[in-house]
Motif scaffolding. Structure first.
Motif, PDB file in Angstrom:
ATOM      1  N   LYS A   1      43.475  41.697  30.099  1.00  0.00           N
ATOM      2  CA  LYS A   1      44.513  42.737  30.075  1.00  0.00           C
ATOM      3  C   LYS A   1      44.007  43.990  29.361  1.00  0.00           C
ATOM      4  CE  LYS A   1      49.433  41.886  30.224  1.00  0.00           C
ATOM      5  NZ  LYS A   1      50.501  41.105  29.623  1.00  0.00           N
ATOM      6  N   GLY A   2      44.122  45.130  30.000  1.00  0.00           N
ATOM      7  CA  GLY A   2      43.747  46.390  29.349  1.00  0.00           C
ATOM      8  C   GLY A   2      42.265  46.721  29.426  1.00  0.00           C
ATOM      9  N   LYS A   3      41.455  45.824  29.950  1.00  0.00           N
ATOM     10  CA  LYS A   3      40.019  46.084  30.043  1.00  0.00           C
ATOM     11  C   LYS A   3      39.678  46.599  31.444  1.00  0.00           C
ATOM     12  CE  LYS A   3      38.160  43.552  26.306  1.00  0.00           C
ATOM     13  NZ  LYS A   3      38.724  42.284  25.874  1.00  0.00           N
ATOM     14  N   LYS A   4      38.553  47.307  31.517  1.00  0.00           N
ATOM     15  CA  LYS A   4      38.079  47.783  32.815  1.00  0.00           C
ATOM     16  C   LYS A   4      37.296  46.640  33.476  1.00  0.00           C
ATOM     17  CE  LYS A   4      35.194  51.479  34.693  1.00  0.00           C
ATOM     18  NZ  LYS A   4      34.145  52.412  34.298  1.00  0.00           N
ATOM     19  N   THR A   5      37.795  46.166  34.614  1.00  0.00           N
ATOM     20  CA  THR A   5      37.209  44.950  35.211  1.00  0.00           C
ATOM     21  C   THR A   5      36.982  45.115  36.705  1.00  0.00           C
ATOM     22  OG1 THR A   5      39.448  44.148  35.610  1.00  0.00           O
ATOM     23  CG2 THR A   5      38.338  43.330  33.624  1.00  0.00           C
ATOM     24  N   ILE A   6      36.089  44.307  37.229  1.00  0.00           N
ATOM     25  CA  ILE A   6      36.032  44.105  38.683  1.00  0.00           C
ATOM     26  C   ILE A   6      35.996  42.603  38.918  1.00  0.00           C
ATOM     27  CG2 ILE A   6      33.480  44.348  38.748  1.00  0.00           C
ATOM     28  CD1 ILE A   6      33.914  45.430  41.673  1.00  0.00           C
ATOM     29  N   TYR A   7      36.815  42.164  39.885  1.00  0.00           N
ATOM     30  CA  TYR A   7      36.880  40.757  40.244  1.00  0.00           C
ATOM     31  C   TYR A   7      36.298  40.581  41.649  1.00  0.00           C
ATOM     32  CZ  TYR A   7      40.102  40.782  36.290  1.00  0.00           C
ATOM     33  OH  TYR A   7      40.663  40.955  35.053  1.00  0.00           O
ATOM     34  N   CYS A   8      35.057  40.100  41.714  1.00  0.00           N
ATOM     35  CA  CYS A   8      34.427  39.909  43.015  1.00  0.00           C
ATOM     36  C   CYS A   8      34.778  38.519  43.536  1.00  0.00           C
ATOM     37  CB  CYS A   8      32.917  40.072  42.898  1.00  0.00           C
ATOM     38  SG  CYS A   8      32.473  41.743  42.380  1.00  0.00           S
ATOM     39  N   GLY A   9      35.453  38.492  44.668  1.00  0.00           N
ATOM     40  CA  GLY A   9      35.894  37.219  45.241  1.00  0.00           C
ATOM     41  C   GLY A   9      34.868  36.682  46.217  1.00  0.00           C
ATOM     42  N   ASP A  10      35.248  35.591  46.862  1.00  0.00           N
ATOM     43  CA  ASP A  10      34.327  34.982  47.823  1.00  0.00           C
ATOM     44  C   ASP A  10      35.127  34.274  48.909  1.00  0.00           C
ATOM     45  OD1 ASP A  10      31.747  33.838  48.784  1.00  0.00           O
ATOM     46  OD2 ASP A  10      31.074  34.643  46.860  1.00  0.00           O
TER      47      ASP A  10
END
Lengths: 609, 196
Positions: A384-393
């Motif tokens: 929460k509140g962080k800069k993220t990328i979620y790479c799915g598959d």
């Protein structure tokens, strides 16, 4: 012979058994999966069957069997063929001894795939002959002919179906066990001039393959499943100089759309490559205009254009390239019927208008109680509140992209997420990069990505969603499950040990259904430098029995809808302003119990394993 | 007998596939040709699903064209309406009135106009049987037999060309013995409601 009501894929399996197949390997993928499963189920006892770790492995295992003189089959979906393309391209140059069928399921629509690629185009690229059935009944017969053909010409052959044939059902006549073909196998015979590919051998064989494929255009013109309705039957004549060329399920749509008075000449193409040119020339004789009704690429249309060019024929070829047939998407009874009526200059039939009521779309969702939901939610809360990328598959967990979870920022192909996360991270140091991969995908296509990340000093968190099965395609075993499709119990390949062996120092395994623990683990692990991993281990709800479902205490529920808004579980609905849990769907995962701000939900219990 | 075109539609997990299997088995016993096509794969995870079932003779395509279905078995109101363009003029609809809200509707990103849907079905279908499947589920003690319940109601309209006895026989062959009693109760549910 006896009659059975069979799915197309089951018919292909029984046909291959009747043809004397001795080894079948594959990797699950809709709409191909049931072929291998049915071979395993109906195995007369002398067929070796395996779910390979991926399609490349499957292709090579099958090639080994075919080198030994046995009949072999490999099964996959169309995108799986991309993974297996390296061995296949070379295998066509080397050739086979025992008949080898490469069974590929294409997915026009696409209904459950990343691409609308056409294996017929792949056949031309790889020079591998291709069989394309129109129905379940024809698939059963044709797969047996494909084995004979492969053996006769020492080449692997494609057996290509599309979803509506793979997943259509029909009652068909099938052989009894006594009628199965008995094939004696010689075993592998050493001959390095045959089985070892070198540039000199490739050059020699390339020439022979091109010559053979040219000759096959005549051979396949006499193959009865490449057929022209001309002399008799409903489509006698060819008045008006119009003809239709079609294939696969579109052929059935065309027949059903045709009325007796239409008098159109029809060419049914069972082998688009090598194209039955002589037959096509007879079909084109006297025609002025041809409509090509096909799915995916304009393969038949281009073949006809080429023939018309070579033979200076004044026939107008219509199809996808002229906009008469849609360039993308699946053909339907409606689209084919319309195209034929337009082609014949008939009035368009007006189907009933859909109601003028906005209906909600209903995409697939993660099942109630799916452990992936809990895993995604834990990561989301931890970051929460962080800069993220979620790479799915690729897998059920691609569905984590839907609202309200919204936890899948990229999805490309099997195993890609792990590498995409690295690429993003190398250029954006402030980004917390996550890659989500399922257990089956980890083995199929994830390992090399982790090695790449570790070797190249990437900064990323790998999340392995281990639900102990290949869930999306119907729960096939894989190397981490300790079971094989033949029913053997074998040693499991441990994901933890593999990751540690690569050099990943931090590998933590946690139950995602324990929300606080899962969230805190992600918080802690993601702060470590370099490559680190969290394995969320909880079995797929479809392979475990629920113990007790959760329930909402209506008096304590304040109707804040947090449970519904945040996790999007299909068992959670709103009734009279309060949350309500459908007991027929709830599996007792207790995720909603753990996030309810007033403690209004309770009673859920997972079965202890 | 004329060929019968039947469409079953609902939400993944509602049991449309078993219902189409039972119909197919019953029709085959009667010597009819059968072709079916259905949604298998990703959409089964709670998405919109359908089965096309064709019974009769001289069948080609397993798929049914819009305007050619003799009967629609709707397991869920919005899905029934979504498939209504397939119904032929004068065709029959047997449908559940209990909605299943997609997540988008639950979290307020889409609307689910149940009253409009049911009104449209009533106004545009002459031969309509509506089943309150929620009441039925509590009466039967299970929500998992909606498929057989709707099948029973569909047989009773006469539009399938099959009998209750045909389906009962198929049930006994295709369903494990421990579920026979519950399924047979579901098969008879709409009959009992009519007579009681």
């Amino acid at each position: 012979m006896h009659k059975e009501f069979l799915m197309g894929n089951e018919a292909i399996a029984l046909g291959s058994i009747a043809a004397g197949v001795k080894l079948v390997a594959g990797y699950p993928g809709t709409p191909s999966t049931e072929v291998l499963e049915t071979v395993a189920k109906r195995n007369p006892g002398d067929i070796y069957v395996e779910w390979s770790v991926n399609e490349k492995a499957a292709m090579e295992v099958a090639a080994g069997a075919a080198y030994s003189g046995a009949r072999a089959m490999v099964t996959m979906k169309q995108v799986g063929l991309n993974v297996a393309s390296d061995p296949l391209m070379s295998l066509e140059y080397v050739g086979v001894k025992g008949g080898m069928v490469v069974m590929v399921a294409d997915d026009p629509g696409p209904i459950s795939s990343q691409t609308e690629q056409d294996t017929r185009t792949f056949a031309m690229f790889s020079k591998v002959p291709l069989f394309d059935p129109v129905s379940v009944a024809e698939a059963y017969e044709m797969i047996q002919e494909a084995f004979d053909f492969s053996e006769k010409y020492h080449t692997p052959v494609f057996f290509r179906c599309t979803t509506r044939v793979d997943h259509g059902y029909e009652a068909i006549e099938v052989k009894d066990e006594a009628e199965y073909r008995k094939v004696e196998m010689e075993g592998f015979v050493k001959d390095s001039s045959r089985w070892v590919i070198f540039p000199r051998l490739s050059l020699k064989n390339h020439g022979q393959i091109e010559k053979r494929n040219r000759e096959l255009t005549a051979v396949l013109s006499a193959y009865p499943r490449n057929a022209m309705h001309r002399e008799k039957g409903r489509y006698e004549g060819g008045s008006g100089g119009k003809g239709i060329v079609t294939h696969g399920i579109s052929y059935m749509y065309a027949l059903d759309s045709m009325e007796k008075e239409h008098h159109v000449r029809i060419l049914k193409v069972a082998t688009p490559f090598p194209f039955p040119e002589e037959l096509a020339l007879r079909f084109l004789e006297g025609l002025e205009e041809v409509l090509c009704i096909e799915e995916l690429d304009p393969v038949l249309e281009r073949a006809l254009l080429e023939i018309c060019g070579r033979h200076h024929l004044q026939v107008r070829i219509r199809g996808k390239l002229t906009g008469d047939i849609a360039a993308a998407g699946e053909n339907t009874m409606l689209s084919v019927g319309r195209a034929i009526r337009f082609f014949l200059g008939l009035e368009e039939e007006q189907p009933a208008e859909p109601a003028d009521i906005p209906l909600p779309v209903r995409p697939p969702v993660l099942c109630a109680g799916c452990p992936h939901r809990a895993s995604f939610y834990a990561v989301k809360q931890a970051m929460k509140g962080k800069k993220t990328i979620y790479c799915g598959d690729i897998g059920c967990y691609t569905l984590g992209n839907a609202m309200p979870l919204d936890m899948c920022d990229t999805c490309l192909c099997m195993g890609a997420g792990i590498n995409i996360a690295q690429g993003v991270g190398h250029l954006d140091k402030g980004m917390k990069c996550f890659a989500f991969v399922g257990d089956s995908t980890f083995f199929a296509a994830g390992l090399t990505g982790v090695v790449n990340a570790f070797y190249n000093q990437a900064d990323m968190t790998l999340i392995v969603l281990d639900n102990s099965t290949t869930a999306m395609t119907g729960h096939q075993p894989h190397p981490g499950t300790g079971r094989t499709v033949m029913g053997q119990v074998v040693e499991k390949v441990s994901i933890e040990k593999v990751l540690r062996a690569i050099g990943v120092a931090t590998v933590e395994t946690v139950n995602p259904l324990d929300f606080a623990e899962a969230r805190d683990t992600v918080k802690r692990v993601s702060e470590e430098p370099g490559v680190k991993a969290v394995i969320f281990r909880s079995p797929c709800i479809a392979v475990t029995k629920p113990a007790a479902s959760s329930a909402v205490h209506a008096e304590t529920c304040i109707g804040c809808k947090k449970c519904i808004r945040e996790i999007g579980c299909p068992a959670l609905v709103l009734r009279e302003g309060k949350a309500y849990i459908d007991p027929s769907l709830c599996t007792g995962c207790t995720l909603c119990e753990q996030i309810c701000p007033t403690g209004a939900i309770g009673g859920g219990k997972k079965n202890e394993e | 007998m004329r060929n019968k075109n039947i469409i079953l539609c609902g939400v993944g997990g509602q049991g449309t596939i078993l219902a189409s299997k039972l119909m197919a088995a019953a029709a085959m016993k009667r010597g009819m040709e059968v072709k079916t096509a259905e949604t298998i794969g990703m959409a089964q995870r709670g998405g919109s699903v359908f089965s096309h079932v064709r019974l009769g003779e001289g069948l080609q395509s397993p798929m049914i064209a819009p305007g050619k279905a003799d009967i629609i078995l709707g397991f869920e109101p919005a899905e029934t309406l979504r498939h209504l363009p397939f119904l032929r003029r004068g065709g029959t609809v047997v449908a559940s009135t209990s909605p299943i809200l997609p997540t988008s509707a639950l979290i307020g990103q889409a609307s689910y106009p149940l009253e409009d849907i049911l009104r449209h079905l009533r106004e545009h279908t002459e031969k309509l049987t509506l089943v309150d499947s929620e009441t039925a589920a509590s009466a039967l003690g299970s929500a998992k037999v909606l498929n057989v319940l709707l099948l029973g109601a569909a047989v009773r309209t006469g539009a399938l060309g099959l009998t209750i006895e045909d389906i009962r026989e198929a049930l006994r062959e295709k369903v494990p013995a421990r579920f026979h009693e519950l399924n047979e109760k579901a098969l008879m549910y709409t009959e009992e409601k009519r007579t009681s």
